[in-house]
Design a protein around this motif. Structure first.
Motif, short mmCIF file in Angstrom:
data_model
loop_
_atom_site.label_atom_id
_atom_site.label_comp_id
_atom_site.label_asym_id
_atom_site.label_seq_id
_atom_site.Cartn_x
_atom_site.Cartn_y
_atom_site.Cartn_z
N ALA A 1 0.83 -1.21 0.00
CA ALA A 1 0.00 0.00 0.00
C ALA A 1 0.87 1.26 0.00
O ALA A 1 1.90 1.32 0.66
N ASN A 2 0.40 2.27 -0.73
CA ASN A 2 1.11 3.54 -0.78
C ASN A 2 0.59 4.54 0.24
O ASN A 2 1.26 5.51 0.57
N MET A 3 -0.61 4.28 0.71
CA MET A 3 -1.23 5.19 1.67
C MET A 3 -2.03 4.32 2.63
O MET A 3 -2.78 3.43 2.19
N VAL A 4 -1.83 4.52 3.91
CA VAL A 4 -2.56 3.75 4.91
C VAL A 4 -3.34 4.74 5.77
O VAL A 4 -2.77 5.43 6.62
N LEU A 5 -4.65 4.80 5.51
CA LEU A 5 -5.53 5.69 6.28
C LEU A 5 -5.95 4.95 7.55
O LEU A 5 -5.88 3.73 7.62
N HIS A 6 -6.39 5.71 8.54
CA HIS A 6 -6.81 5.11 9.82
C HIS A 6 -5.68 4.27 10.41
O HIS A 6 -5.93 3.25 11.07
N ALA A 7 -4.44 4.69 10.15
CA ALA A 7 -3.29 3.91 10.61
C ALA A 7 -3.02 4.10 12.09
O ALA A 7 -2.22 3.36 12.67
N ALA A 8 -3.66 5.07 12.72
CA ALA A 8 -3.41 5.33 14.15
C ALA A 8 -4.65 5.95 14.77
O ALA A 8 -5.18 6.93 14.25
N GLY A 9 -5.10 5.36 15.88
CA GLY A 9 -6.14 6.01 16.68
C GLY A 9 -7.55 5.54 16.45
O GLY A 9 -8.47 6.01 17.11
N TRP A 10 -7.74 4.59 15.55
CA TRP A 10 -9.09 4.12 15.22
C TRP A 10 -9.57 3.08 16.22
O TRP A 10 -8.83 2.18 16.59
N LEU A 11 -10.82 3.20 16.65
CA LEU A 11 -11.48 2.19 17.49
C LEU A 11 -12.90 1.98 16.98
O LEU A 11 -13.44 2.79 16.22
N GLU A 12 -13.52 0.88 17.45
CA GLU A 12 -14.95 0.61 17.21
C GLU A 12 -15.34 0.68 15.74
O GLU A 12 -16.37 1.28 15.40
N GLY A 13 -14.55 0.11 14.89
CA GLY A 13 -14.90 0.15 13.48
C GLY A 13 -15.03 1.55 12.94
O GLY A 13 -15.79 1.80 12.00
N GLY A 14 -14.32 2.50 13.55
CA GLY A 14 -14.31 3.87 13.04
C GLY A 14 -15.27 4.81 13.73
O GLY A 14 -15.36 5.97 13.35
N LEU A 15 -15.94 4.35 14.76
CA LEU A 15 -16.89 5.24 15.45
C LEU A 15 -16.20 6.11 16.50
O LEU A 15 -16.78 7.11 16.93
N THR A 16 -15.01 5.74 16.92
CA THR A 16 -14.33 6.51 17.96
C THR A 16 -12.86 6.70 17.63
O THR A 16 -12.19 5.77 17.17
N ALA A 17 -12.39 7.92 17.88
CA ALA A 17 -10.96 8.22 17.80
C ALA A 17 -10.40 8.20 19.21
O ALA A 17 -10.92 8.87 20.09
N SER A 18 -9.37 7.40 19.42
CA SER A 18 -8.78 7.26 20.76
C SER A 18 -7.40 7.90 20.80
O SER A 18 -6.53 7.58 20.00
N TYR A 19 -7.23 8.81 21.77
CA TYR A 19 -5.92 9.44 21.93
C TYR A 19 -4.84 8.41 22.26
O TYR A 19 -3.72 8.45 21.74
N GLU A 20 -5.18 7.47 23.16
CA GLU A 20 -4.17 6.47 23.53
C GLU A 20 -3.84 5.55 22.36
O GLU A 20 -2.68 5.22 22.11
#
Lengths: 510, 510
Positions: A370-389
């Motif tokens: 892959a040349n671009m990896v989106l949601h590579a950091a901070g994704w939770l719950e199938g994309g419903l929540t962004a987690s700082y940790e």
């Protein structure tokens, strides 16, 4: 430049006397693979079935302007807005799409090259909720959006800006303005713009021109913004997505065209069947973009995963996800354009499940080239929540992967012959000249990992990695300094936003 | 057979109505890679430097019998027990070692093939401590040893038995007897035997013959047991390790010869330097084994990692570890023998650090084409603690990796053409005939992962993956049923152990 590695060095420096490590994560190249799961015949078969699906069955295009544009290439539609795509036009369109795309950030050192062996990581984008261990899970606010933009800015391994969390507290007609301002003021990474209607996109493009200090022609001449186009699987592209394809293509900005094909739900229950649908929908989006403007920069987006067949719940980082990712890389290379994958998980917490599902996703993405990896950091719950940790924990993994991609040095001294003959059997190398010359900066110094022994770790409070991550994001936010931006441009951005808000903003189109 | 997949099916079946998944983890084949980090010239250079180190500088061999055996091939030693290895003899020895090894368990369905594309996973072996969330971290006991053997037995993805935790409560002269009994009674997987002196090894071999119901000739004719030989890096093999090489080679049992070369401590501070030392020590062990008995089954063991240069603490799953693993695979293939890697972490808890470090280690192992991955499940604290929860969490990852290795089905129906044309734009595939025929068993059903949404997960107690793992090991132990073993053999094993304990056992040799 005061970005993550510097910040990490300072933090470690204060604690332990400095690692001497020279980190450079701004441009990552992946020397491995790509691994494959399809034969060449199978790739051709999927491509052929996708073309046949688009031509015989068609794809519904909900925006009249988009249907008119496609009709101009001889591809008419019926009363149900169903467009039959001519395979020859689709093949022509694919041939127009550039094999590599260069993204121009307002800080040239943040420019991103998409294609070949390069990899760009982008943090989680779009969740309605945000969470951290201290404040729990809650709807996203503008304050969280600003903090997330700043946190993203502090890590060099995150190469582009997404839309880190939805600021639910901002009226929808002003949201694009309130979001784009901190993206441009507190970050110098390539900005993301939502395709939520023509007027919003035009507002955001105008703000990006202000940040760069350029006019419309210079803006069109390079890629200064990017968006994600999601089809409504199966076989449908809705009004704002069609409009986004048209606007971004006309203005020469990057379209990451990503069908969200969940096998067993919006896509067939088999991986290969879901891939046919993914490929068909991606081809449809690419075709519209290239008909609007031949040569428009596009990325082949892949987001095929599977659901839990007992509950219908989406799952990510599964074995099926890994295989679909490796296959997606093959399909993108068949088209000769860069491709995007993701690092998702279905976990509800920044826990071990979140870690292993994201790493399985990353394995599929990176081993698939892959040349671009989106949601590579901070994704939770199938994309419903962004987690700082989770963002901090994932940054550690991304940094480790980037380090693993670096070649071993070539110098003869790396083989350490002198040290090997100097140290007697049963001795140790701590004091060898070869070690002393190199120990400062010899190895990757971790961001989160704690390598102290159990006694030391217990005395220090038995803090697990997720709780250590809390301290890191808090520290990075406390120490945040915005990247340089000329005062007049900052003022102009603030004024633009205020004026457009006063004018009523621009409601999203649905 | 009532192993893990069956157990998982039952558990899930009780909860959710059955997944229909057909799991088969007893024989895993890795279709990917291997990836490489060294050029062919660099592989040859490391091999050449290792030969030169062994011949010019030598390696200390502490057991007189081993020195005599090597002297018989013209490789004398000095008053410091330093043996200079003749490169021609080393190359001859490497040529004797078999390219693949077949291991014969007392249940033929547990036989393991080492070599080529095959991968065998082995759980953590050897820690002095054990931990779980309910009882905390504590010194290992025989009760924990038995439970760990049983837990290992319940997961098919764990292909061979290690020594899961040291039973500190058993006197050292009886420990090998008390450990081997449950390994043979509660498991039908290939047994591990410590090389802690000739008499202990002979006791264990005798017990394995009883379990198989075979005599000495039949025992020698196949591989029925395995051990790990660790050199005392740098450049030394101690008395019990030399004795182990001699005994296992004479009896035709498997030697996994593994230098523990920590870059910056017992090995040079550079990856390539540590690899030269690893390779030299592995060659020395292989040579001793082949001189004892040409054709003796050996595995090239690799355990090069690095230390934290600020504290000297060992680190695992680091970028340096990944590169060393990929290189080790190249060096083993240069020799033409199977190779062993590991799945370690330095984390003190079964947390996210433990997950990502182990997955980085597994990435290096599997992308490097390892045939055997020791410590693949349950390892914490750099090997000082065996964790019940970590074992379960790692099993989930290993199962997911094994699923990712399975090829996509070839049938034309996999492309789902009928379903793709049946489902209208914007519809869904839940009710399509293609889905209905396949949804039961379509996707890997997870062991630990929870894919419920945040609301459901919160109502169910917000349990993270590590706490869910507690329930799984408890359930698997509560439901444990030992594999079939003829009553007379079980009695003979119990009698043998009792008699040898009464005779005073056999103290370990150091």
């Amino acid at each position: 430049m005061t970005d993550a590695p510097g910040r990490v060095r300072r933090r470690r420096g204060e604690e332990r006397g400095g690692s001497g490590w020279r980190a450079d994560y701004r441009h990552v190249s992946n020397p491995f693979g790509p691994l494959t799961v399809l034969s060449e015949d199978e790739v051709e078969h999927i491509h052929g079935l996708a073309l046949r699906l688009l031509s015989e069955e068609g794809l519904r295009v909900l925006l009249p302007e988009a249907r008119e544009i496609l009709a101009g290439k001889g591809m008419g539609s019926d009363e149900d807005s169903m467009v039959r795509f001519d395979p020859e036009v689709v093949e022509w369109a694919v041939a127009q799409a550039p094999a590599t795309v260069d993204l121009v950030a307002r800080n040239p050192d943040r420019n991103v090259h998409l294609g070949g062996r390069s990899v760009a990581f982008v943090p989680v984008s779009g969740p309605p909720h945000v969470s951290d261990l201290e404040r729990g899970r809650r709807p996203g606010t503008l304050a969280d959006f600003v903090d997330s933009v700043r946190l993203t800015q502090t890590f060099d391994i995150l190469h582009m800006m997404g839309s880190p969390v939805e600021p639910i507290d901002v009226p929808t007609e002003n949201r694009h303005l309130e979001m784009t301002l901190p993206i441009l003021v507190d970050s110098d990474k390539l900005p993301f713009v939502y395709a939520r209607g023509h007027r919003q996109v035009m507002d955001c493009f105008a703000m990006i021109r202000i940040a760069h200090g350029i006019g419309e022609d210079a803006f069109r001449a390079n890629v200064h913004a990017w968006t994600v186009i999601n089809s409504n699987s199966p076989r449908q592209i809705d009004i704002p997505m069609c409009q986004g394809i048209i606007d971004f293509a006309r203005w020469g900005q990057l379209l990451v065209i990503t069908p969200f094909t969940l096998a067993g739900a919006m896509a067939p229950v088999t991986v290969k069947g879901a891939l046919v649908l993914q490929h068909a929908e991606a081809l449809a989006g690419i075709t519209l973009a290239q008909v609007v403007k031949p040569g428009a920069p596009v990325v082949y987006g892949a987001f095929t995963s599977n659901v839990d067949m007992r509950s219908g719940a989406p799952a990510f980082g599964t074995p099926e996800y890994v295989k679909a990712s490796l296959a997606a890389g093959q399909l993108a290379r068949r088209l000769g354009i860069p491709w995007r994958s993701s690092g998702p998980t279905a976990s509800n917490a920044p826990d071990v499940q979140g870690a292993y599902e994201t790493m399985m996703s990353l394995f599929g993405a990176l081993m698939g080239g892959a040349n671009m990896v989106l949601h590579a950091a901070g994704w939770l719950e199938g994309g419903l929540t962004a987690s700082y940790e989770k963002l901090v924990l994932d940054v550690e993994v991304l940094q480790m992967l980037a380090e693993s991609f670096k070649p071993l040095p070539l110098e003869e001294a790396e083989y350490a012959w002198e040290a090997l003959t100097e140290v007697a059997p049963g001795g140790h190398f701590f004091g060898a000249a070869h070690t002393m010359e190199r120990y400062n900066g010899a190895f990757y110094p971790p961001l989160v990992s704690d390598w102290s022994n159990f006694g030391q770790w217990t005395e220090a409070g038995s803090m697990d990695a997720t709780h250590r991550a809390t301290r890191i994001w808090q520290e990075n936010l406390a120490n945040f300094e915005p990247p340089p931006l000329a005062d007049d441009r900052r003022e102009e951005l603030v004024d633009f936003k205020a004026r457009r808000v006063a004018e009523g903003g621009a409601p999203p189109v649905s």
